[in-house]
Design an enzyme around this catalytic site. Structure first.
Site, PDB file in Angstrom:
ATOM      1  N   ASP A   1       0.662  -0.940   0.065  1.00 20.83           N
ATOM      2  CA  ASP A   1       0.299  -0.269   0.150  1.00 20.83           C
ATOM      3  C   ASP A   1       1.403   1.345  -0.251  1.00 20.83           C
ATOM      4  OD1 ASP A   1      -2.136   1.487  -0.543  1.00 20.83           O
ATOM      5  OD2 ASP A   1      -3.555   1.080   1.368  1.00 20.83           O
TER       6      ASP A   1
HETATM    7  C1  BGC Z   1      -5.348   3.733   0.422  1.00 20.52           C
HETATM    8  C2  BGC Z   1      -5.070   2.400  -1.301  1.00 20.52           C
HETATM    9  C3  BGC Z   1      -4.714   3.207  -2.868  1.00 20.52           C
HETATM   10  C4  BGC Z   1      -3.314   3.822  -2.353  1.00 20.52           C
HETATM   11  C5  BGC Z   1      -3.008   4.548  -3.390  1.00 20.52           C
HETATM   12  C6  BGC Z   1      -3.941   4.083  -0.007  1.00 20.52           C
HETATM   13  O1  BGC Z   1      -3.997   5.366   0.711  1.00 20.52           O
HETATM   14  O2  BGC Z   1      -5.040   2.515   1.284  1.00 20.52           O
HETATM   15  O3  BGC Z   1      -6.728   1.689  -1.071  1.00 20.52           O
HETATM   16  O4  BGC Z   1      -4.983   1.767  -3.530  1.00 20.52           O
HETATM   17  O5  BGC Z   1      -3.337   4.525  -1.405  1.00 20.52           O
HETATM   18  O6  BGC Z   1      -4.355   5.678  -3.912  1.00 20.52           O
END
Ligand code: BGC
Length: 759
Positions: free
Chosen positions: A269
């Protein structure tokens, strides 16, 4: 090596120009030849890469891309959120919009709505459609779908997930993944795993026993990987077993890549990698982030400071890290490319097509849940020339914008008010706001263009709504939550179960002057409905995307007969639920601990497994949803009444997925119109021994029946449906005894009961 790509392409051009049919490909290096298998291409490409090129593959070069290998013609790898539409382009190194004018997408409904369709076909349609949009926008990895279980109704991201039941989430995620990947786009299933709250999401350790892990929190991920064949998985921000999940040995190495044999890419993530050494050794393949450590500020060469960048190179050069893991990571990333942008395709995708908007509308309508319909107040009947009063902010608020990373810029969004005006051309459809919720209109620089500022006092708003309601032929209240902070929103949880902004008082006041009022709750997570008895009709709507309003109007007018079912329980109060202490939610910081600890003390008793087993009354049960027609359940039978399958099965024993018995039940549409019924099958394990939930969903089928028509609905049960996970032996156990197979219309409305004896 330098001129490999151009030489190969030149050879191809000459052959094609000569018009000699399909080009002879022997001059092309195997890795560029799409007619080779993915594994042949990986094996050919890997040795061509330098150490530096391999390391470069494993971390971001911008917010959403990693660099590929330009020297060899291997393109950049591009990701996008996910999971409800294709995110607008952001700046190279900032979350703000890049300001493109060709990136307004089709916004599909939120995944909570998709789950509420209980319809695998809708999931396939969703996956195919969003996959086409991703491919058209040249994205290789779609960051979604999310399948974290709705453990608490307060989780700010419930709207991005598929409800409280692992079987439902597992059944619904598989077609989505397949549909996306048909387009040469990898679905990235997230957030792996036991990531069930937003409060302190980057500093909380989930303490969960193995039985609960394997029975509740892993099955939907497993289904996505094993049945859906997902090509990517995203690690979550939290810790499990005291280790961050983006490089969690147990979750990634032992379970995902070990037990499940996952051969795809594990993506962190954004900013979820937290340790140089663990990032190398514990199963992470591709690191994305915000700044150096993903969470705070950084020097200018930020990407080089990623855990899998210079720190990794340094370790490789001085021998602290070997090349085994590096080759594995690089192979997985190459494999992803050969499956996506460099695949044999051809995949071109499509964007903003009428079909995509039609799909969004169909799915949103199919997920809309009719919770209550006393005196048949729905479908709405308003006399021509009459007045329909719509009250509530969510009737006009555009909801595609907001909520966190699933924020979208869409070409258009039809609000419920606009759709009702469209649906009732001969009626005076008026709107009163009633309350002020969130007046925000910009998220990451995407602007709804709506001015929702309000000058009236709450008292004046109430008085205006009440007086308009007195003279209306019909009143529809459209409220609920929204995607602002502490609502359905990434990064924060809700603060309580009730509706915010004084809506409960407003609803009760309106119901007094308009006793036939219909209420629509728009939310992505469960809300308390203490006012449920005061209104005649209740509809659970969702964040429906571009066609949200029209889908809702379809159901309210009866153009679509509702067939959605709750993917989670609507409890009466939080204190009724399984999370009874602070240590369970939102967690505590015990003395001497570095990270917050969240104890999953409730074990497998999540959602209806808790309410049912404890006999706690709820507002609306899991699986509930009404129709404008009625269904009668007739006789039911099992293919076998007794089976010899009791025993212990190793964790990935193929026998677990083989059918052991099949249930058939006849269902008839006995009401006044065509409609679809969701036939649900729950299994109640024999009593005694290890404590088990009163019943657990193990099968369902959505069946469309014309008025008067009937069908035999067949549901196949694999051995897995009878099993429980045993922590000590790390095996699945099928206990002998009499299992009750409960077939019904909701988890609380069981129409037929069958017995299966297991020896
Ligand atoms: C989120 C993810 C997301 C990623 C990219 C993170 O803060 O938890 O679900 O895909 O950001 O935007």
């Amino acid at each position: 090596m330098k001129n490999t790509v151009s030489a190969a392409l030149a050879a191809l051009c000459v052959l094609s120009a000569a018009g000699c049919g399909s080009p002879v490909r022997k001059d092309i290096p195997a890795y560029l030849d799409p007619s080779r298998t993915v594994e042949e291409r990986v094996a050919d490409a890997l040795p061509r890469l330098t150490l530096e090129e391999k390391v470069a593959l494993t971390h971001a070069q911008s917010k959403f891309s990693s660099p590929g290998v330009p020297r060899l013609g291997i393109p950049e790898l591009w990701c996008t959120d996910g999971p409800h539409g294709i995110r607008p382009e952001v700046l190279w190194d900032d979350w703000d919009q890049a300001g493109w004018t060709n990136d307004s997408c089709t916004a599909f409904p939120a995944l909570s709505c998709l789950a509420a369709t209980w319809d695998r076909e809708m999931s396939l349609l969703f996956g195919r459609s969003i996959g086409e949009e991703a491919r058209y926008r040249k994205k290789d990895i779609l960051l979604g779908p999310g399948v974290n279980i709705c453990r608490t109704p307060l989780n700010g991201r419930n709207f991005e997930y598929m409800g409280e039941d692992p079987f439902l989430a597992g059944a619904m995620v598989v077609p989505y993944v397949r549909g996306v990947q048909e387009n040469g786009v990898a679905a990235c299933v997230k957030h792996f795993a036991v990531n069930n709250q937003e409060t302190r999401r980057t500093s909380t350790n989930s303490v969960v026993d193995d039985r609960t892990l394997y029975e509740i929190y892993l099955p939907a991920f497993r289904a996505a990987v094993r049945e859906g064949g997902a090509w990517a998985v995203m690690g979550s921000y939290n810790l499990y077993n005291g280790q961050f999940n983006c490089h969690n040995k147990r979750l990634l190495c032992d379970i995902l890549k070990g037990e499940w044999g996952f051969d795809g890419v594990v993506v962190s993530d954004w900013g979820g990698a937290r340790d140089d050494d663990e990032a190398i050794t514990n199963g992470l393949d591709l690191e994305f982030g915000t700044w150096t450590n993903g969470l705070s500020g950084a020097p200018s060469d930020k990407y080089n400071n990623y855990h899998l960048a210079n720190p990794y190179l340094a370790r490789l050069r001085d021998g602290r890290a070997g090349t085994k893991e590096l080759d594995d990571k690089a192979s997985r990333i190459l494999r992803t490319m050969f499956r996506t942008s460099m695949s044999s395709g051809p995949h071109y995708g499509s964007f903003n097509s009428p079909e995509h908007y039609a799909a969004a509308r169909r799915i949103a309508a199919a997920g809309t849940v009719l919770l209550k319909n006393e005196d048949g107040v729905l479908p709405l009947r308003v006399p021509a020339g009459g007045k329909l009063l719509v009250v509530g902010e969510n009737a006009v608020k555009k909801m595609v914008v907001g909520g966190g990373s699933s924020n979208l810029k869409t070409k258009y969004e039809i609000t419920p008010l606009e759709a009702l005006q469209e649906a009732f051309p001969d009626v005076d459809v008026q709107w009163e706001r009633g309350y002020v919720g969130d007046v925000g209109r910009v998220y990451n620089k995407v602007d709804t263009g709506q001015d929702l500022s309000e000058s009236r006092s709450p008292e004046a708003l109430l008085a205006d709504a009440l007086s308009a309601a007195r003279t209306a032929d019909a009143v529809v209240f459209i409220g609920g939550l929204n995607k602002s902070r502490n609502q359905d929103n990434e990064g924060t949880d809700r603060l309580d179960l009730g509706l915010p902004y004084g809506q409960p008082e407003l609803i009760l006041a309106l119901a007094e002057v308009a006793p036939k009022m219909v209420l629509v709750n728009i939310s992505g997570s469960p809300v308390a409905m203490p006012w449920a008895g005061a209104v005649k009709g209740i509809v659970q709507g969702w964040y429906g995307g571009s066609e949200s309003g029209r889908a809702l109007a379809d159901v309210l007018t009866g153009a679509v007969n509702p067939s959605g079912r709750l993917p989670f329980t609507l409890p009466k109060s939080l204190s009724d639920g399984p999370l009874q202490s602070e240590r369970q939610y939102p967690g505590i910081l015990p003395e001497g601990e570095k990270w917050w600890q969240e104890y999953y003390d409730e074990g497998v008793f999540v959602g209806y497994r808790w309410y049912d087993t404890k006999g706690i009354p709820v507002d609306f049960p899991f699986g509930h949803g009404l129709s404008y027609t009625d269904f009668e359940y007739g006789s039911a039978s099992l293919s076998k009444k007794s089976i010899a399958c009791a025993g212990t099965y190793s964790v990935e024993d193929p026998a677990l997925d083989r059918e052991v018995v099949c249930a058939v039940v006849s269902v008839k549409n006995i009401g006044g119109c065509d409609g679809a019924e969701v036939v649900q099958l729950y299994v109640a394990a024999p009593e005694g021994g290890v404590s088990r939930p009163a019943k657990e969903l193990r099968g369902f089928e959505k069946v469309f029946l014309r008025q008067g028509a009937g069908a035999d609905v067949r549901m196949s049960l694999p051995l897995r449906s009878l099993s429980r996970f045993d922590q000590d032996s790390h095996c699945w156990i099928v206990d002998p005894g009499t299992y009750r197979l409960l077939i019904g219309s909701t988890s609380a409305d069981i129409r037929v009961e069958l017995e299966l004896s297991v020896r």
